[in-house]
Write a protein that holds these residues in place. Structure first.
Motif, PDB file in Angstrom:
ATOM      1  N   ARG A 168     -27.310  -2.336   2.479  1.00  0.00           N
ATOM      2  CA  ARG A 168     -27.384  -3.631   1.802  1.00  0.00           C
ATOM      3  C   ARG A 168     -28.563  -4.448   2.333  1.00  0.00           C
ATOM      4  O   ARG A 168     -29.304  -5.068   1.573  1.00  0.00           O
ATOM      5  N   ILE A 169     -28.745  -4.383   3.656  1.00  0.00           N
ATOM      6  CA  ILE A 169     -29.851  -5.165   4.241  1.00  0.00           C
ATOM      7  C   ILE A 169     -31.198  -4.538   3.855  1.00  0.00           C
ATOM      8  O   ILE A 169     -32.160  -5.246   3.562  1.00  0.00           O
ATOM      9  N   ASN A 219     -18.381  -8.567   5.012  1.00  0.00           N
ATOM     10  CA  ASN A 219     -19.776  -8.122   5.055  1.00  0.00           C
ATOM     11  C   ASN A 219     -20.384  -7.912   3.669  1.00  0.00           C
ATOM     12  O   ASN A 219     -21.603  -7.806   3.548  1.00  0.00           O
ATOM     13  N   ARG A 242     -26.183  -7.358  12.221  1.00  0.00           N
ATOM     14  CA  ARG A 242     -25.155  -6.350  11.914  1.00  0.00           C
ATOM     15  C   ARG A 242     -25.740  -4.975  11.613  1.00  0.00           C
ATOM     16  O   ARG A 242     -24.997  -4.039  11.360  1.00  0.00           O
ATOM     17  N   VAL A 260     -23.689  -1.539   5.378  1.00  0.00           N
ATOM     18  CA  VAL A 260     -24.375  -2.768   5.806  1.00  0.00           C
ATOM     19  C   VAL A 260     -25.875  -2.493   5.907  1.00  0.00           C
ATOM     20  O   VAL A 260     -26.696  -3.291   5.429  1.00  0.00           O
ATOM     21  N   ASN A 261     -26.219  -1.381   6.522  1.00  0.00           N
ATOM     22  CA  ASN A 261     -27.639  -1.036   6.630  1.00  0.00           C
ATOM     23  C   ASN A 261     -28.280  -0.943   5.246  1.00  0.00           C
ATOM     24  O   ASN A 261     -29.396  -1.421   5.018  1.00  0.00           O
ATOM     25  N   LEU A 311     -20.941 -15.555   8.281  1.00  0.00           N
ATOM     26  CA  LEU A 311     -19.902 -14.777   8.941  1.00  0.00           C
ATOM     27  C   LEU A 311     -18.690 -15.666   9.192  1.00  0.00           C
ATOM     28  O   LEU A 311     -18.807 -16.746   9.748  1.00  0.00           O
ATOM     29  N   GLN A 352     -30.688  -0.426  12.125  1.00  0.00           N
ATOM     30  CA  GLN A 352     -31.872   0.243  11.604  1.00  0.00           C
ATOM     31  C   GLN A 352     -33.086  -0.655  11.791  1.00  0.00           C
ATOM     32  O   GLN A 352     -32.952  -1.855  12.008  1.00  0.00           O
ATOM     33  N   VAL A 411     -34.255  -6.397   1.982  1.00  0.00           N
ATOM     34  CA  VAL A 411     -35.636  -6.442   2.477  1.00  0.00           C
ATOM     35  C   VAL A 411     -36.598  -5.926   1.407  1.00  0.00           C
ATOM     36  O   VAL A 411     -37.635  -6.533   1.122  1.00  0.00           O
ATOM     37  N   PHE A 413     -36.011 -10.280   0.034  1.00  0.00           N
ATOM     38  CA  PHE A 413     -35.025 -11.277   0.494  1.00  0.00           C
ATOM     39  C   PHE A 413     -34.637 -12.237  -0.620  1.00  0.00           C
ATOM     40  O   PHE A 413     -34.374 -13.407  -0.371  1.00  0.00           O
ATOM     41  N   ASP A 418     -25.586 -15.123   4.031  1.00  0.00           N
ATOM     42  CA  ASP A 418     -24.911 -14.288   5.023  1.00  0.00           C
ATOM     43  C   ASP A 418     -24.136 -15.183   5.980  1.00  0.00           C
ATOM     44  O   ASP A 418     -24.606 -15.574   7.024  1.00  0.00           O
TER      45      ASP A 418
END
Lengths: 250, 407, 214
Positions: free
Chosen positions: A223-224, A52, C196, A220-221, A240, C199, A228, A232, A238
């Motif tokens: 990082r995303i 991840n 994944r 993970v949250n 998997l 939120q 954003v 981006f 990404d």
């Protein structure tokens, strides 16, 4: 299942003492019950067996406090480091102490994410009457120690922007006594399904599983969210890879 | 032509597919078998019945708020456009919620809401206008409703949305003005985590949360922390199995009165102290002092509607005078002993301690029915007394039943 | 006899644990995990559960005796009944939309008319998110419409093949160009961008410009 999930996070010293007293008393036993109070039982989507955090530099900072000695903080950072390395991150860790500068200031290459972990004890309750009675009855009457802990996690990006902030709370109820241990050992053996066993190291394992899963999800949250907020523009794809072989935990 | 076929109803699906990459992973939970789905449905139905009352409570609070500060100054026709229940729950709950809400509004005209029947409001309608052809529900296209004259006089639409957020049930209510811009003129969020619990309301006479709470407190305190229990009981001592035992213990009828205190707010723990007496003509007279501690077993707080079960432990000091006391002695009473006692030549007297372990069923802390086993260490050597239950380290010599009236 | 008395002395402490929400002989780990628990002060606990928790005594200083209560409430939907991501999103919905509305409210003018929509794989969850956000915006004093701006089917077809960043930017530009959004109107879009995560992200479209908020 990744081994890091079954690796115990450093738990309150009381549990270690419990294990010690088991050996010392010989005739007695401990049963520790773990109860997730806040956030630890929250559903998790991320699969920690997957990479991840590839191409992600992570700085772990386990910050000692009154109820969180530096030695425990070091152990926690080491285990969290393994957790994130297994998910493809490049990890550095530190246990900030008074007077020492942070690696964040010195590093030539800034980390993408900085994870701060703090821990403190919220509640402690023992039962003095039971302790006396336990001694009088050669631990037939158990002693009971009830503790609650809080783990605060904050994840920032390299610029210091707070991406994720969360608090988890766990409760541990420790019963010590030959009676309570014997009954639970029999129940574990004959009645309870394996996942509901109470004797042994299950409290530590269950807590670790929850804690590491939640921290992985929060990372993970974070990082995303960072991705954003930066439009981006991260170069990392990404992808998997479900069959990727991961290194074993320590 | 394609351009004019922009369908509002397809907007959610199409734009979600277009805008959200996560949709590609939406099938993560499709590995559920039919049997598991059936089990889930059963479980959901069970939970729905549990959350129904919470949903009612939230609706009560919503409508009560409207009676106190109405959204509209005058009676206003409103169409109940949508009731949605938590994700995963079925339409059965929707119907229950809708019925309760309609009942509340009908019985509380001070809300100034007049619920209007508008079948076209909730149906899909096709409307062709200057910007194209749109398919949507009537309430989403008020210009279409107006053109068709199908709004039934309603100029506002009410939406009720329930969702389960962890341990809390959340109600979101909003009223939309049925004009082209669909402005929301009222919105309110209510949650069981912040609302008062079980408000004990009747639809005809809604109360504020504060009033309902006060009623609850009054109900609690009305029972008082101190009670005066009067107990009428019978103690039956076990007959000894010993061949030497010639006398058969007879039942002792006791009348006790004392005081009982609640040790916790919820009467989960109680303690009592009482004195009692027993009298049987020509046989015995007796007195006792008894202390008891009781623990509520049927819940964490006493019930306003159901009987409560207590377990109790007690300790007594009992003194018996008269011929009847001879059976408690450490030797088998002879005929001469009994005759001497009956004629007043001797005055037998026996004092001993006893410990009780029992259960009591209480109804609203007013009437109780109890049963207990009693252990009296001094009776271990009494040849006339046996035991009902021998646990090795403790023998219960006496079985008692009692009726308690609390004042 | 002595042993019996000692057992009697221990009974109150042990009986008190019968109502303990942690798992025990009669409660499985799954049941214990379906509780949401918080530690609150005695005063707070009394306020919420007057029948079970007594009022703190004014004569007992909190410094002398630190009494608190563990309040546990069973989850309405048990863990595992809904897909994990849906459950995570819905369980924290009030908090998420509150955070989003707070940031969004700071972006627009007081007279901005807000349109809100959510983009989520499950349309039922998307609907819940949008409703929650609209309701919260109205409660915090904003002008909100129940209408969502529409795009032409051709636009949707083009957007489908664009990277995620471009999709929202293009949609926003088209809203403005087609007058689906006016000068004093703003569109608040709420979405998840990665399977994944657990939120919600939000962005605002104003005057044809898309801006990510969180």
């Amino acid at each position: 299942m990744n081994g890091s999930f079954t690796t115990a996070a450093p738990l309150p010293r009381g549990i270690a003492l419990c294990a010690l007293s088991l050996v010392v008393l010989a005739s007695s036993g401990c049963v520790t019950v773990y109860q997730p109070l806040v956030a630890l039982q929250r559903p998790v989507v991320v699969d920690p067996r997957l990479p991840n955090f590839e191409h992600t530099r992570v700085l772990l900072r386990c910050i000692p406090g009154d109820d969180f000695p530096a030695s425990d903080a070091e152990v926690l950072c080491r285990k969290l480091g393994t957790l994130f390395r297994n998910q493809g991150a490049t990890v550095e860790s530190e246990v900030p102490r008074n007077g020492r500068g942070s690696r964040l200031d010195d590093a030539a290459e800034k980390p993408d994410l900085v994870l701060d972990v703090r821990s403190r004890r919220l509640h402690y309750d023992d039962h003095p009457i039971l302790t006396v009675l336990s001694a009088l009855t050669l631990t037939l009457v158990p002693t009971i120690v009830d503790e609650s802990f809080e783990q605060a996690v904050a994840i920032r990006d390299a610029g210091g922007m707070l991406l994720v902030n969360d608090v988890m709370q766990a409760r541990f109820v420790r019963y010590s006594g030959v009676g309570v241990w014997s009954v639970n050992a029999v129940l574990d053996l004959l009645v309870r399904p394996d996942e509901d066993d109470l004797t042994g190291d299950t409290a530590s394992e269950d807590f670790s599983r929850d804690f590491y899963a939640q921290v992985s999800q929060l990372m993970v949250n974070a990082r995303i969210r960072s991705k954003v907020l930066h439009g981006f523009d991260e170069p990392a794809p990404d992808v998997l890879l479900p069959d990727l072989q991961l290194s074993s935990p320590p | 032509m394609i351009r004019t076929l922009a369908l509002a109803i397809a907007w959610g699906v199409a734009v979600t597919a277009a805008l959200s990459p996560a949709s590609a992973h939406a099938d993560a939970d499709t590995g559920i078998t039919d049997a598991q789905k059936a089990q889930l449905e059963q479980l959901r139905a069970k939970i729905a019945s549990q959350i129904q009352l919470q949903a009612y409570d939230l609706l009560d609070e919503l409508v009560y708020g409207w009676t106190e500060s109405p959204v509209f100054a005058t009676d206003t026709p409103v169409v109940l456009a949508d009731v949605s229940v938590p994700v995963g729950f079925g339409s059965g709950l929707e119907a229950l919620v809708e019925n309760h809400f309609v009942s509340l509004v009908t019985k509380n005209p001070r809300t100034h809401l007049v619920l209007t029947h508008c079948p076209r409001c909730n149906e899909l309608i096709v409307y062709s206008g200057a910007k194209g052809t749109v398919v949507s529900r009537g309430v989403d296209q008020p210009e279409a409703l107006a053109a068709a004259g199908a709004a039934s006089g309603a100029h506002h639409a009410l939406f009720l949305d329930f969702e389960a957020e962890g341990a809390a049930l959340v109600l979101r209510a909003r009223i939309t003005s049925l004009e082209p811009a669909l402005p929301i003129v009222y919105a309110r969020t209510l949650s069981t985590s912040t609302a008062s619990p079980a408000l004990l309301r009747s639809p005809e006479r809604l109360k504020s949360a504060a009033e309902a709470r006060q009623e609850y407190l009054d109900a609690l305190t009305g029972r008082g922390f101190f009670l005066v229990p009067m107990r009428l009981g019978i103690r039956n001592y076990a007959k000894s199995d010993s061949p030497d035992a010639q006398a058969t213990p007879f039942p002792f009828v006791w009348l006790q009165i004392g005081a009982e205190a609640a040790l916790t707010q919820a009467r989960a723990w109680t303690a009592s102290l009482s004195v009692g007496g027993t009298y049987t003509p020509d046989l015995h007279t007796g007195w006792l002092v008894q202390a008891r501690i009781g623990r509520l077993l049927s819940g964490s707080t006493i019930s306003l509607t159901q009987p409560d079960l207590y377990g109790f432990l007690g300790g007594s000091v009992i003194t018996i005078y008269g011929p009847g006391a001879t059976i408690f002695g450490d030797k088998v009473p002879t005929t001469k002993d009994l005759l001497d006692a009956a004629t007043g030549v001797s005055k037998p007297e026996f004092t001993f301690a006893a410990f009780q372990l029992g259960l009591e069923l209480r109804i609203k802390s007013r009437i109780g029915l109890g049963a207990y086993l009693e252990y009296a260490p001094a009776l271990e050597n009494a040849p006339s007394i046996g035991n009902y239950l021998d646990l090795g380290f403790i023998q219960f010599h006496n079985f008692g039943v009692e009726v308690t009236f609390c004042f | 006899m002595e042993t019996f008395i000692i057992f009697l002395m221990a009974l109150p402490s042990l009986a008190d644990r019968a109502g303990d929400p942690s798992l025990n002989a009669f409660r499985s780990k799954a049941e214990a995990r379906n509780m949401e628990c918080t530690r609150v002060s005695q005063a707070q606990a009394h306020e919420r559960f007057p029948g079970q928790v007594p009022e703190p005594s004014p004569r007992v200083s909190s410094n002398l005796m630190d009494i608190d209560a563990l309040v546990c409430t069973p989850r309405i939907v048990r863990v595992g009944e809904r897909p994990a991501r849906d459950e995570a999103i819905l369980s924290s919905l009030s908090q998420s939309v509150s955070d989003i509305a707070q940031v969004a409210g700071a972006v627009g003018d007081p007279d901005t008319l807000w349109h809100v929509d959510a983009f989520y794989p499950d349309p039922r969850v998307a609907h819940k998110i949008a409703v929650a956000a609209r309701t919260h915006l109205v409660e915090t004093g904003h002008l909100v419409s129940d209408r969502v701006p529409l795009l032409a089917a051709g636009d949707l077809l083009v957007m489908r093949d664009l990277p995620e960043r471009k999709r929202f930017e293009l949609a926003c530009a088209r809203f403005f160009a087609e007058h689906a959004l006016g000068e004093h109107e703003a569109f608040l879009g709420i979405t998840v961008v990665d399977p994944r995560e657990t939120q919600l992200h939000a962005g605002v479209c104003q005057k044809g410009v898309w801006q990510w908020l969180r």
